[in-house]
Design a protein around this motif. Structure first.
Motif, PDB file in Angstrom:
ATOM      1  N   VAL A   1       0.945  -1.244  -0.117  1.00  0.00           N
ATOM      2  CA  VAL A   1       0.009  -0.085  -0.201  1.00  0.00           C
ATOM      3  C   VAL A   1       0.938   1.278  -0.102  1.00  0.00           C
ATOM      4  N   ALA A   2       1.987   1.321   0.752  1.00  0.00           N
ATOM      5  CA  ALA A   2       2.739   2.477   0.950  1.00  0.00           C
ATOM      6  C   ALA A   2       3.490   2.767  -0.363  1.00  0.00           C
ATOM      7  N   ALA A   3       3.792   1.663  -1.267  1.00  0.00           N
ATOM      8  CA  ALA A   3       4.499   1.638  -2.360  1.00  0.00           C
ATOM      9  C   ALA A   3       3.506   2.248  -3.711  1.00  0.00           C
ATOM     10  N   ASP A   4       2.371   2.588  -3.365  1.00  0.00           N
ATOM     11  CA  ASP A   4       1.575   2.707  -4.383  1.00  0.00           C
ATOM     12  C   ASP A   4       1.212   4.520  -4.210  1.00  0.00           C
ATOM     13  N   SER A   5       1.660   4.854  -5.457  1.00  0.00           N
ATOM     14  CA  SER A   5       1.922   6.367  -5.320  1.00  0.00           C
ATOM     15  C   SER A   5       0.421   7.250  -5.103  1.00  0.00           C
TER      16      SER A   5
ATOM     17  N   ILE B   1      -2.634   4.518   4.011  1.00  0.00           N
ATOM     18  CA  ILE B   1      -1.491   3.652   4.402  1.00  0.00           C
ATOM     19  C   ILE B   1      -1.485   3.737   5.990  1.00  0.00           C
ATOM     20  N   ILE B   2      -1.809   4.743   6.786  1.00  0.00           N
ATOM     21  CA  ILE B   2      -1.893   4.517   8.243  1.00  0.00           C
ATOM     22  C   ILE B   2      -2.812   3.130   8.933  1.00  0.00           C
ATOM     23  N   GLU B   3      -3.979   3.217   7.709  1.00  0.00           N
ATOM     24  CA  GLU B   3      -5.003   1.991   8.271  1.00  0.00           C
ATOM     25  C   GLU B   3      -4.476   0.656   7.958  1.00  0.00           C
TER      26      GLU B   3
ATOM     27  N   SER C   1       8.811   2.104  10.258  1.00  0.00           N
ATOM     28  CA  SER C   1       9.450   3.097  10.991  1.00  0.00           C
ATOM     29  C   SER C   1       9.873   3.913   9.841  1.00  0.00           C
ATOM     30  N   ASN C   2      10.845   3.320   9.095  1.00  0.00           N
ATOM     31  CA  ASN C   2      11.652   3.862   8.032  1.00  0.00           C
ATOM     32  C   ASN C   2      10.613   4.941   6.908  1.00  0.00           C
ATOM     33  N   TYR C   3       9.344   4.239   6.830  1.00  0.00           N
ATOM     34  CA  TYR C   3       8.438   5.069   5.854  1.00  0.00           C
ATOM     35  C   TYR C   3       7.964   6.155   6.583  1.00  0.00           C
ATOM     36  N   LEU C   4       7.508   6.111   7.905  1.00  0.00           N
ATOM     37  CA  LEU C   4       6.921   7.186   8.514  1.00  0.00           C
ATOM     38  C   LEU C   4       8.116   8.201   9.049  1.00  0.00           C
TER      39      LEU C   4
ATOM     40  N   LEU D   1       8.059  12.947   1.199  1.00  0.00           N
ATOM     41  CA  LEU D   1       9.088  12.255   1.803  1.00  0.00           C
ATOM     42  C   LEU D   1      10.249  13.104   1.984  1.00  0.00           C
ATOM     43  N   VAL D   2      11.076  13.296   2.949  1.00  0.00           N
ATOM     44  CA  VAL D   2      12.143  13.992   3.101  1.00  0.00           C
ATOM     45  C   VAL D   2      13.417  13.043   2.897  1.00  0.00           C
TER      46      VAL D   2
END
Length: 523
Positions: free
Chosen positions: A109-113, A120-122, A189-192, A202-203
């Protein structure tokens, strides 16, 4: 005392093969507890289940956010058999002997632009990791499955041992579950951590970075025989890289084989418009060439430096054919051959030399977006990959003479190669073929001289060749040395305080020179 499995809890996001697994549990007389979606699927296939909410007498609430977080569930999983029996009876807690859980697909899900941050949180699983960790902690009494690939393994154990799973298998599955949840948490953790909440963008790098890798294979030794080593890969490596390549034949890959094959493959991936071959020796390309056919590209790469090619790593950007395979075996000793695919007839030819390591990488994406790591004692350097591309229209011709069309073609070819040569790096090229490579010297002039020696050793005339330098020339002596060899065009980043002197040297020798504005240090 080993106890048979009598009650299982099944709650899976990925429902692959779960119906048949649950059916076999049911046929063994095992009670099945399940959550909404999984329970509905099992009932649809006439498998008797008890919903968690019916067992706990507490409904699923908050759109399913809370459904398994209940003492009757965690007491049943964590309860120590014999030691906690009285407490369990007092609170009407039934022991749960088998926990089958896989997690919400956060990674996908996080990889889906197109996915929103809310979506994503859900997809961050809470109850799933908690149940896996609880079951893994109590592995002495509970069997835990976090991967559908282990269904058959557990059923085989149960079939052979009257529904008992051995302590060794339970422990192994517990470790696997802890690894799975650790990896899951690391990804979240890495994504958030890399998300700027104010902008929801994204930073560049998070304040903390967690890595989870899985061992692909043990290695015979490391860089040297007295060093032990293993090869670890990302959980979901993309296609077309060394981590996901399939070895079709040959001895086990060594530490150095893997490192050099990575260099060869990543270099050859830079070329897409023509059949191309890259030969690497000791972490550096020693011969690179294009051709009208794959065999021609190999022949030209080999003859660019046949001495160094001995015992090298050979990579291709197109499926390896029979003709090219024959040419390799007739001409040289090779450690590794890698290509997107190996044609069937080529495999039969290569099989006559069973020790040669032959790998199929699969087709690759246009650009990798993974990070690049370099280990230092006590820390890790992290950067994004050097995927910078140059186009002629974005470069500056800084000399009186502009390069000819053929020189431009060779300059761009050499620039792709120099990116993969250890700095200080110099590449001489002519007509889509490297004729001399100088690598890893503390002086750029020395790299230029070594490239010239290599060219002479291989029987090339450097006159009329082009030169690529991974970084700027700090002094004009490098250009003066290139002019003496007959170099006709140069591509380099530019940016030296003495650029004017370097340009003046090029003009004096009627050398065309392009500044890219991009440096390609490789350490």
């Amino acid at each position: 005392m080993e106890l048979p499995i009598k009650r299982a809890l099944i709650s899976v996001s990925d429902k692959s093969d779960v119906v048949e697994f649950a059916r076999q549990l049911h046929d063994k007389g095992i009670d099945i507890l399940s959550t909404g979606g999984t329970a509905a699927l099992l009932r649809k296939h006439d498998i008797l289940v008890t919903e968690i909410s019916d067992y706990t007498h507490f409904p699923e609430i908050m759109d399913g956010r809370v459904k398994t977080l209940h003492p009757k569930i965690y007491g049943g999983i964590l309860g120590r058999r014999s030691l906690d029996d009285t407490v369990m009876v007092q609170h009407e807690i039934q022991p749960i002997d088998l926990v089958v859980v896989n997690l919400y697909p956060f990674t996908q899900v996080a990889a889906d632009s197109n996915a929103t941050l809310t979506t994503i949180i859900e997809n961050i699983d809470i109850g799933g990791p908690a149940m896996l960790r609880a079951a893994a902690k109590n592995y002495e009494s509970v069997t835990v499955i976090s991967d559908s690939a282990d269904y058959d393994r557990v059923l085989t154990e149960m079939n052979q041992n009257n529904n008992i799973v051995s302590a060794a298998i339970r422990f192994n599955l517990a470790v696997k579950s802890f690894t799975h949840t650790a990896n899951y948490d690391a990804i979240i953790s890495n994504y958030l951590g890399s998300l700027d909440k104010k902008e929801e963008e994204l930073v560049q790098f998070p304040s903390h970075y967690t890595i989870q890798l899985k061992k692909k294979q043990n290695l015979r030794y490391g860089e040297n025989p007295h060093q032990q080593a293993g090869f670890y890969v990302e959980s979901f490596p993309v296609k077309g890289i060394i981590a996901s390549a399939q070895q079709l034949q040959g001895k086990e890959l060594s530490f150095n084989n893997i490192a050099d094959t990575d260099t060869a493959l990543e270099c050859v991936k830079s070329f897409s418009d023509q059949p191309t071959c890259v030969i690497v020796k000791h972490a550096n390309p020693c011969g690179v060439a294009t051709g009208s056919s794959l065999r021609e590209s190999y022949e030209r790469a080999y003859h660019a430096d046949p001495v160094s090619a001995f015992g090298g790593i050979i990579a291709f950007n197109q499926p390896l054919d029979e003709d090219t395979s024959k040419a390799i075996l007739e001409q040289q000793f090779v450690e590794v051959i890698i290509a997107p695919a190996i044609e069937e007839k080529a495999q039969k030819i290569l099989a006559t030399k069973p020790n040669i390591r032959v790998l199929a990488s699969g087709n690759w994406l246009n650009q990798n977006t993974t990070l690049d790591f370099k280990r230092v004692m006590g820390g890790l350097l992290i950067q994004d990959q050097d995927t910078a591309l140059i186009y002629l229209e974005n470069c500056n011709t800084v000399t009186n003479r502009a390069p000819t069309p053929n020189e431009v073609k060779d300059l761009l070819f050499a620039w792709k190669v120099v990116k993969f040569v250890k700095s200080n790096a110099i590449v001489y090229a002519k007509e889509g073929q490297t004729v001399g490579i100088g690598a890893g010297q503390t002086s750029r002039v020395m790299s230029s001289q070594i490239a010239g020696l290599k060219a002479k050793e291989s029987g090339f005339t450097i006159a009329g060749s082009v030169l690529a330098s991974d970084a700027f020339f700090p002094f004009r002596d490098g250009l003066d040395a290139a002019a003496e060899l007959g170099i006709r065009a140069v591509i380099q980043p530019g940016g030296s305080k003495r650029d004017d002197e370097v340009i003046a040297s090029a003009n004096e020798h009627d050398i065309a020179m392009i500044f890219t504005g991009i440096r390609h240090f490789r350490h």
